[in-house]
Design an enzyme around this catalytic site. Structure first.
Site, PDB file in Angstrom:
ATOM      1  N   HIS A  32      13.674  -1.169  -7.740  1.00 26.10           N
ATOM      2  CA  HIS A  32      12.455  -1.529  -6.999  1.00 26.10           C
ATOM      3  C   HIS A  32      12.737  -2.750  -6.134  1.00 26.10           C
ATOM      4  O   HIS A  32      12.827  -3.883  -6.631  1.00 26.10           O
ATOM      5  CB  HIS A  32      11.282  -1.825  -7.942  1.00 26.10           C
ATOM      6  CG  HIS A  32      10.002  -2.071  -7.207  1.00 26.10           C
ATOM      7  ND1 HIS A  32       9.076  -1.068  -6.955  1.00 26.10           N
ATOM      8  CD2 HIS A  32       9.498  -3.193  -6.628  1.00 26.10           C
ATOM      9  CE1 HIS A  32       8.056  -1.577  -6.272  1.00 26.10           C
ATOM     10  NE2 HIS A  32       8.286  -2.869  -6.053  1.00 26.10           N
ATOM     11  N   HIS A  34      12.540  -4.016  -1.595  1.00 25.24           N
ATOM     12  CA  HIS A  34      12.007  -3.674  -0.273  1.00 25.24           C
ATOM     13  C   HIS A  34      12.890  -4.260   0.826  1.00 25.24           C
ATOM     14  O   HIS A  34      13.689  -5.177   0.575  1.00 25.24           O
ATOM     15  CB  HIS A  34      10.615  -4.278  -0.058  1.00 25.24           C
ATOM     16  CG  HIS A  34       9.648  -4.074  -1.174  1.00 25.24           C
ATOM     17  ND1 HIS A  34       8.947  -2.895  -1.346  1.00 25.24           N
ATOM     18  CD2 HIS A  34       9.242  -4.890  -2.182  1.00 25.24           C
ATOM     19  CE1 HIS A  34       8.157  -3.008  -2.404  1.00 25.24           C
ATOM     20  NE2 HIS A  34       8.324  -4.207  -2.921  1.00 25.24           N
ATOM     21  N   THR A  78       4.084  -2.114   2.156  1.00 25.68           N
ATOM     22  CA  THR A  78       2.837  -1.813   2.861  1.00 25.68           C
ATOM     23  C   THR A  78       2.765  -2.477   4.240  1.00 25.68           C
ATOM     24  O   THR A  78       2.037  -2.003   5.104  1.00 25.68           O
ATOM     25  CB  THR A  78       1.615  -2.256   2.039  1.00 25.68           C
ATOM     26  OG1 THR A  78       1.729  -3.660   1.772  1.00 25.68           O
ATOM     27  CG2 THR A  78       1.513  -1.489   0.741  1.00 25.68           C
ATOM     28  N   ARG A 125       4.974   6.804  -2.189  1.00 22.89           N
ATOM     29  CA  ARG A 125       4.181   5.841  -2.970  1.00 22.89           C
ATOM     30  C   ARG A 125       2.713   5.973  -2.613  1.00 22.89           C
ATOM     31  O   ARG A 125       2.358   6.017  -1.432  1.00 22.89           O
ATOM     32  CB  ARG A 125       4.660   4.431  -2.649  1.00 22.89           C
ATOM     33  CG  ARG A 125       4.151   3.360  -3.603  1.00 22.89           C
ATOM     34  CD  ARG A 125       4.620   2.012  -3.123  1.00 22.89           C
ATOM     35  NE  ARG A 125       4.606   0.984  -4.137  1.00 22.89           N
ATOM     36  CZ  ARG A 125       4.617  -0.312  -3.861  1.00 22.89           C
ATOM     37  NH1 ARG A 125       4.641  -0.728  -2.605  1.00 22.89           N
ATOM     38  NH2 ARG A 125       4.609  -1.211  -4.818  1.00 22.89           N
ATOM     39  N   ASP A 251      12.333  -6.384  -7.335  1.00 21.76           N
ATOM     40  CA  ASP A 251      11.194  -6.555  -6.421  1.00 21.76           C
ATOM     41  C   ASP A 251      11.511  -7.527  -5.277  1.00 21.76           C
ATOM     42  O   ASP A 251      10.606  -8.015  -4.596  1.00 21.76           O
ATOM     43  CB  ASP A 251       9.913  -6.981  -7.140  1.00 21.76           C
ATOM     44  CG  ASP A 251       8.697  -6.815  -6.250  1.00 21.76           C
ATOM     45  OD1 ASP A 251       8.689  -5.899  -5.400  1.00 21.76           O
ATOM     46  OD2 ASP A 251       7.752  -7.621  -6.375  1.00 21.76           O
ATOM     47  N   ASN A 256       4.084 -11.446  -1.365  1.00 22.92           N
ATOM     48  CA  ASN A 256       2.787 -11.968  -1.825  1.00 22.92           C
ATOM     49  C   ASN A 256       2.844 -12.807  -3.092  1.00 22.92           C
ATOM     50  O   ASN A 256       1.853 -12.892  -3.819  1.00 22.92           O
ATOM     51  CB  ASN A 256       1.786 -10.809  -2.040  1.00 22.92           C
ATOM     52  CG  ASN A 256       1.557 -10.035  -0.776  1.00 22.92           C
ATOM     53  OD1 ASN A 256       1.193 -10.612   0.247  1.00 22.92           O
ATOM     54  ND2 ASN A 256       1.790  -8.731  -0.809  1.00 22.92           N
TER      55      ASN A 256
END
Ligand code: 0GY
Length: 299
Positions: A32, A34, A78, A125, A251, A256
């Site tokens: 996981h 990004h 996102t 997702r 991650d 955030n």
């Protein structure tokens, strides 16, 4: 020069992690993470809820090597909406060492899906976290689910713990393997034996197609870094009960995070706290992600 300026309160990923004390097993997968942009090349989506600092595949793969991992699963962030170009670029530059989880709209064509498959995408997702996305109608999500199922893809779901009762029946109706992000974000101030986490454990117990990532202690912890002790009982419970259906990831680049930026080396040292035997560590970091993302190499 990018047109994008990161949010004023954005915490950018830390570029100098410590070397972990825990040595990950050979073939370990960071399942996981990004990439963000770079914004100058892959613009962030107009509908995004945040503007991050850039985080390129070069930087991700350098971290992979530093931490001792061999592969990555890159999850569409996102901030890129359903424009998967940055993800695709990363996969194409991974030399087969990365797979992807994309975000797609219900009107995606089979040809577009096949292209994503060819570059290494193996899942989509569905995000239910309101601060990250506008809610999508469930019939549209089901349309996506039925389009991707024949490709052998899975669905990653991301939601807040308190919203599990509302979505429970939808999640159990999904026709593919389903992977829950970050244990469904439990409130770790509650008991690991309480009804809230009990419902999450029931979801996994009664649905053998549902897996969980036991990642992101830094997001869930109230006690905080470096040890994130309050998250350990939750993650350990999931690993112990469902050892063949758990995944773990850094991650990176940690979107955030508002109160601290985790050290990726120290996050790796969290793994032996929750997967307490060599056998469990190998399942979590190698066997399970390989079965899901590189099945052709596990036959
Ligand atoms: C995560 C968590 C978060 C963000 C995203 O795609 C994203 O923007 O996933 C979050 O803010 O909790 O898994 O990276």
């Amino acid at each position: 020069m990018s047109d994008f300026v990161m949010d004023p309160d954005w915490l950018c990923w830390a570029s100098n992690p410590v070397r972990p004390s825990f040595k990950v097993p050979p073939g370990a997968v960071d399942a996981h993470c990004h990439v963000f942009g770079p914004g100058a090349r892959f613009p962030f989506a107009p509908e995004r809820k945040y503007t991050p600092c850039d985080a390129s595949w070069q930087q991700l793969f350098a971290l992979r090597d530093f931490l001792g991992f061999e592969r990555n699963v890159i999850v569409q962030a996102t901030c890129h909406g359903s424009d998967n170009r940055a993800l695709v670029d990363a996969l194409q530059n991974s030399h087969g060492k990365a797979r992807g989880v994309a975000t797609v709209k219900p009107d995606i064509t089979l040809q577009q899906l096949q292209h994503l498959h060819d570059v290494g995408v193996r899942g989509v997702r569905f995000n239910f976290v309101k601060r990250l996305v506008d809610a999508l109608p469930k019939d549209g999500l089901l349309e996506v689910a039925h389009k991707i199922a024949p490709l052998g893809w899975h669905i990653v779901i991301y939601f807040e713990g308190q919203e599990l009762p509302e979505h429970y029946d939808f999640f159990t109706s999904l026709p593919t393997t389903v992977v829950v992000d970050h244990m469904g974000r439990p409130d770790v101030s509650r008991s690991v034996d309480g009804p809230e986490f009990g419902l999450f454990l029931k979801l996994l117990q009664e649905n053998p197609n549902i897996w969980s990532k036991v990642s992101c202690p830094e997001r869930l912890s109230i006690s905080g870094p470096d040890k994130y002790e309050d998250v350990i009982p939750f993650a350990k419970r999931v690993v112990d009960r469902f050892p063949d259906r758990v995944l773990w990831g850094t991650d990176w680049p940690h979107p955030n995070m508002k109160n601290h930026m985790p050290d990726d080396g120290k996050l790796v040292d969290f793994v032996p706290m929750i997967a307490t035997t060599v056998e469990l560590q190998k399942k979590l970091l190698v066997d399970n992600p390989m079965r899901l993302y590189w099945p052709e190499e596990t036959k």
